[in-house]
Enzyme design. Structure first.
Site, short mmCIF file in Angstrom:
data_model
loop_
_atom_site.label_atom_id
_atom_site.label_comp_id
_atom_site.label_asym_id
_atom_site.label_seq_id
_atom_site.Cartn_x
_atom_site.Cartn_y
_atom_site.Cartn_z
N GLU A 74 65.04 62.07 14.38
CA GLU A 74 64.67 62.14 15.82
C GLU A 74 63.26 62.96 15.76
O GLU A 74 62.87 63.31 14.89
CB GLU A 74 65.70 63.16 16.40
N GLU A 109 63.23 64.16 11.94
CA GLU A 109 62.77 62.88 11.61
C GLU A 109 63.54 61.99 10.70
O GLU A 109 63.32 60.93 10.40
CB GLU A 109 61.23 62.86 10.81
#
Length: 343
Positions: free
Chosen positions: A168, A310
């Site tokens: 994310e 991430e």
């Protein structure tokens, strides 16, 4: 949506196969546990890793206007551009370890170029609303984000992907994760709130005060999707939908850090059997993640002090997952190798 617990009828046979490998019984430790879990997910004595993907969802948060992050909201857009250009940590780790990276804009405040093989747009709106004053998303918007996650997972499953990780990007999303954790685990909010991307002690105190206001505003909500709509983010909802779809598809799910695990808390509240399909890749340095993992009775593979997001921890742990699969499927038995077993 149906997510059954993993069928464990093969467990004794898999354990026997592991014990017959050319090694002392149990000597490969957690690798043997991983191999067993993946064999049961795939319902085979010869599990495999096929076309593994990392799906990274990005969205902005209206609450970021309240100074709950060390970075300004524009960094979400800038980092997605960095993903597209191939310059972020997740790009490097995915390339290194053989994961296909797909980035999805579900709610970034900014305009991007057209879809490519590595970037797609499912933008619902340019950021959530400020949950300090109103719900972050309407129920319809939240459902749309869930659908975006499901759609991407089904898309990669169609390309024979059977292992999927989730990441994310969204400035302010540790605030959403902390609030969801607080409500779904029952832990005090102070145990759920940390430094995020790098707040100092004063910043953490301010963040906690703001989040306490938000928690009080939405104190009457109990349904997981109502909580997600009120205090989540577009990227967190997409993660939740993607995980649920991956489990329904019988895929191996790589769980990253604090934000991704918060999305899993929502998915778990809806479908508890999802945990059978999850591999917890690392313990984040974000304060609440250890408590999340304890709540889910999860043992992470790595503890490297990461707090990046991430999907970076999952990409780093993936070679361990691949090694476990190869060990069960490819390592010789005592009989095959002509090696004597212990007396």
């Amino acid at each position: 949506m149906t997510i059954p617990p993993v069928n464990r009828s093969l467990e004794a046979t898999v354990r026997h196969k592991l014990d017959q490998k050319t090694k002392p019984t149990g000597s490969l430790g957690r690798l043997e546990d991983l191999a067993l879990q993946i064999a049961l997910i795939q319902q085979t004595l010869t599990p495999s890793v096929s076309n593994p993907h990392m799906l990274v969802f990005a969205g902005d948060h209206g609450l970021a206007a309240e100074g709950v992050s060390a970075y300004p909201p524009k960094v979400t857009y800038q980092m997605v551009q960095n993903f597209i250009a191939g310059g972020a940590a997740i790009n490097v780790f995915c390339k290194q370890n053989g994961l296909q990276l797909l980035v999805c804009d579900v709610g970034v405040n900014g305009t991007f170029a057209e879809n490519t093989d590595t970037f797609v747009k499912f933008k619902i709106r340019p950021g959530t609303r400020n949950m300090r004053y109103e719900p972050a998303m309407t129920r319809d918007e939240c459902e749309a984000a869930l659908d975006a996650g499901r759609t991407l997972v089904n898309g990669v499953a169609y390309r024979d992907c059977n292992v999927v990780g989730f990441g994310e990007m969204g400035i302010g999303n540790t605030s959403s994760a902390s609030l969801l954790m607080h409500r779904l685990t029952g832990l005090p909010l102070a145990q759920c709130v940390g430094r995020g991307a790098g707040l100092d002690a004063t910043g953490v105190a301010h963040k906690l005060a703001v989040l306490q206001e938000v928690a009080t505003r939405h104190a009457d909500l109990t349904d997981p999707l109502d909580l997600l709509s009120a205090m989540g983010g577009f990227e967190i909802a997409a993660l939740t939908g993607g995980m649920l779809q991956a489990a329904e598809n019988g895929m191996v799910i790589l769980i990253d850090g604090f934000i991704t695990t918060a999305a899993l808390l929502v998915a778990h509240a809806m479908k508890p059997a999802i945990l059978d399909y999850c591999i917890f890749c690392h313990q984040s340095d974000e304060a609440g993640h250890r408590h999340m993992l304890t709540y889910l009775n999860a043992q992470p593979l790595l503890d490297l002090g990461l707090r990046l997001g991430e999907g970076s921890g999952s990409a780093l742990a993936f070679p361990i997952v691949s090694s476990a699969v190869r060990m069960l499927s490819e390592m010789a038995s005592f009989d095959q190798a002509g090696v004597s077993q212990r007396d």
